[in-house]
Design an enzyme around this catalytic site. Structure first.
Site, PDB file in Angstrom:
ATOM      1  N   ARG A 238      -2.733 -10.134   5.221  1.00 32.72           N
ATOM      2  CA  ARG A 238      -3.213 -10.274   3.843  1.00 32.72           C
ATOM      3  C   ARG A 238      -2.123  -9.728   2.915  1.00 32.72           C
ATOM      4  O   ARG A 238      -1.864  -8.521   2.924  1.00 32.72           O
ATOM      5  CB  ARG A 238      -4.525  -9.485   3.708  1.00 32.72           C
ATOM      6  CG  ARG A 238      -5.204  -9.585   2.365  1.00 32.72           C
ATOM      7  CD  ARG A 238      -6.501  -8.772   2.370  1.00 32.72           C
ATOM      8  NE  ARG A 238      -7.172  -8.871   1.095  1.00 32.72           N
ATOM      9  CZ  ARG A 238      -6.856  -8.117   0.042  1.00 32.72           C
ATOM     10  NH1 ARG A 238      -5.912  -7.206   0.115  1.00 32.72           N
ATOM     11  NH2 ARG A 238      -7.502  -8.279  -1.102  1.00 32.72           N
TER      12      ARG A 238
ATOM     13  N   LYS B 159       0.815  -1.218   0.000  1.00 29.43           N
ATOM     14  CA  LYS B 159       0.000   0.000   0.000  1.00 29.43           C
ATOM     15  C   LYS B 159       0.845   1.263   0.000  1.00 29.43           C
ATOM     16  O   LYS B 159       2.017   1.247   0.385  1.00 29.43           O
ATOM     17  CB  LYS B 159      -0.993  -0.036   1.168  1.00 29.43           C
ATOM     18  CG  LYS B 159      -2.114  -1.036   0.876  1.00 29.43           C
ATOM     19  CD  LYS B 159      -3.270  -0.981   1.816  1.00 29.43           C
ATOM     20  CE  LYS B 159      -4.342  -1.968   1.331  1.00 29.43           C
ATOM     21  NZ  LYS B 159      -5.371  -2.225   2.319  1.00 29.43           N
TER      22      LYS B 159
HETATM   23  N1  HH2 Z   1      -7.301  -4.176   1.101  1.00 27.69           N
HETATM   24  C1  HH2 Z   1      -7.652  -4.326  -0.188  1.00 27.69           C
HETATM   25  C2  HH2 Z   1      -8.682  -5.190  -0.555  1.00 27.69           C
HETATM   26  N2  HH2 Z   1      -9.332  -5.932   0.358  1.00 27.69           N
HETATM   27  N3  HH2 Z   1      -9.637  -6.579   2.602  1.00 27.69           N
HETATM   28  C3  HH2 Z   1      -9.316  -6.452   3.908  1.00 27.69           C
HETATM   29  N4  HH2 Z   1      -9.956  -7.179   4.827  1.00 27.69           N
HETATM   30  N5  HH2 Z   1      -8.328  -5.593   4.319  1.00 27.69           N
HETATM   31  C4  HH2 Z   1      -7.636  -4.811   3.442  1.00 27.69           C
HETATM   32  O1  HH2 Z   1      -6.771  -4.025   3.880  1.00 27.69           O
HETATM   33  C5  HH2 Z   1      -7.962  -4.927   2.054  1.00 27.69           C
HETATM   34  C6  HH2 Z   1      -8.989  -5.826   1.664  1.00 27.69           C
HETATM   35  C7  HH2 Z   1      -6.931  -3.539  -1.237  1.00 27.69           C
HETATM   36  O2  HH2 Z   1      -5.835  -4.261  -1.713  1.00 27.69           O
HETATM   37  P1  HH2 Z   1      -5.813  -5.121  -3.058  1.00 27.69           P
HETATM   38  O3  HH2 Z   1      -6.781  -6.260  -2.985  1.00 27.69           O
HETATM   39  O4  HH2 Z   1      -4.420  -5.531  -3.346  1.00 27.69           O
HETATM   40  O5  HH2 Z   1      -6.224  -4.100  -4.167  1.00 27.69           O
HETATM   41  P2  HH2 Z   1      -7.587  -3.821  -4.940  1.00 27.69           P
HETATM   42  O6  HH2 Z   1      -8.631  -3.449  -3.962  1.00 27.69           O
HETATM   43  O7  HH2 Z   1      -7.218  -2.677  -5.867  1.00 27.69           O
HETATM   44  O8  HH2 Z   1      -7.963  -5.079  -5.678  1.00 27.69           O
END
Ligand code: HH2
Length: 274
Positions: free
Chosen positions: A244, A204
């Site tokens: 995660r 992030k």
């Molecule tokens: N962050 C993202 C997505 N889902 N779920 C939880 N529980 N906690 C988080 O911090 C979280 C999440 C964002 O990251 P990412 O999936 O890599 O990106 P995107 O939302 O652009 O797919």
């Protein structure tokens, strides 16, 4: 928790994993690197992302879930805010629902209550499309903690046993650098709610901010796995239970270093050679 984004537009790995065969291969790789759970998401929730139509989310997710379910014994978590997507995914054998809106979709609580699934309740201020426009808090830790406590009480009142609930402060979800930093420095206060804490810091922009602030040069999300690993080790010592991450290998190494230095064994599976 290994991240499998089935989206064209995720902030760090958008477009990489849309073909079911490629996803299964990637999932198997994460399993062999020591993942204890896999998180499949078909809607990006990065700042500025627009909600995708439910049929689009379904068509990205369900074929992959069907292909993956028989190929792994790991629990499969589904990153969705939509009750109808959660219902279909649970019918196909998903084990957890990761709901970044903490049961905002009215039927979601009963969908979870009627299943045996674990549920991640995450804090977010606003909606992904606008959440970084002007987030603000007087005391982010107190406010996030109170929110999680309220949503946990709502989940329990809706028939979800407390033992199925995990909590997440939602790093980067409607928060300024100082809000994220306060939450990470005071994670113990959230752990005091008595449920496992899940943390999603992987790649992030907060990590990029710290790199730049300390004289380094941030080269974007894909370059932040070493910083992610450092954050995994430090947050483990502050009571986080589930990390995660995009790169399971590095997170496993970070947990091994934490285990060595703290004298406490790393939780989760033991993986030979890792
Ligand atoms: N962050 C993202 C997505 N889902 N779920 C939880 N529980 N906690 C988080 O911090 C979280 C999440 C964002 O990251 P990412 O999936 O890599 O990106 P995107 O939302 O652009 O797919």
């Amino acid at each position: 928790m290994g991240i499998l984004n089935l989206t064209p537009d995720s902030f760090s790995d958008g477009g990489l994993h849309r073909d079911p065969c490629a996803v299964v291969e990637h999932a198997e790789g994460m399993e062999s690197e020591g993942a204890d759970i896999l998180d499949l998401g078909a809607e990006s929730t990065r700042p500025g992302a627009l909600a995708v139509p439910v049929e689009e989310e379904r068509s990205r997710l369900l074929p992959v879930l069907e292909a993956l379910r028989p190929r792994t014994r790991l629990p499969l978590s589904i990153d969705t805010r939509r009750a109808e997507v959660a219902r279909d995914a649970l019918a196909l054998g998903a084990d957890w629902i990761n709901d970044v809106s903490a049961l905002a979709d009215p039927p979601m609580a009963s969908v979870i209550a009627e299943s045996k699934a674990c549920i991640v309740l995450m804090h977010m201020q606003g909606e992904p499309s606008t959440m970084q426009d002007s987030p603000g808090y007087e005391d982010p830790v107190a406010e996030v903690k109170a929110f999680l406590e309220r949503r946990m009480a709502f989940a329990v009142d809706s028939g979800i046993e407390e033992s199925r609930i995990l909590l997440d402060p939602g790093i980067g979800f409607g928060k300024r650098v100082e809000d994220n930093t306060a939450l990470l420095r005071r994670l113990e206060e959230l752990a005091a709610l008595g449920r496992p804490i899940l943390l999603g810091l992987s790649r992030k922009s907060l990590l990029g901010h710290w790199i730049e602030k300390n004289g380094g040069s941030d080269e974007g999300p894909g370059s932040r796995d070493p910083a992610t690993a450092a954050a995994v080790a430090l947050s483990q010592s502050r009571g986080v239970s589930v990390h995660r991450v995009h790169e399971v290998r590095y997170a496993r190494q970070a947990l091994a270093v934490h285990a060595g230095l703290s004298g406490r064994p790393a939780a989760g599976r033991k993986v030979s050679g890792s």
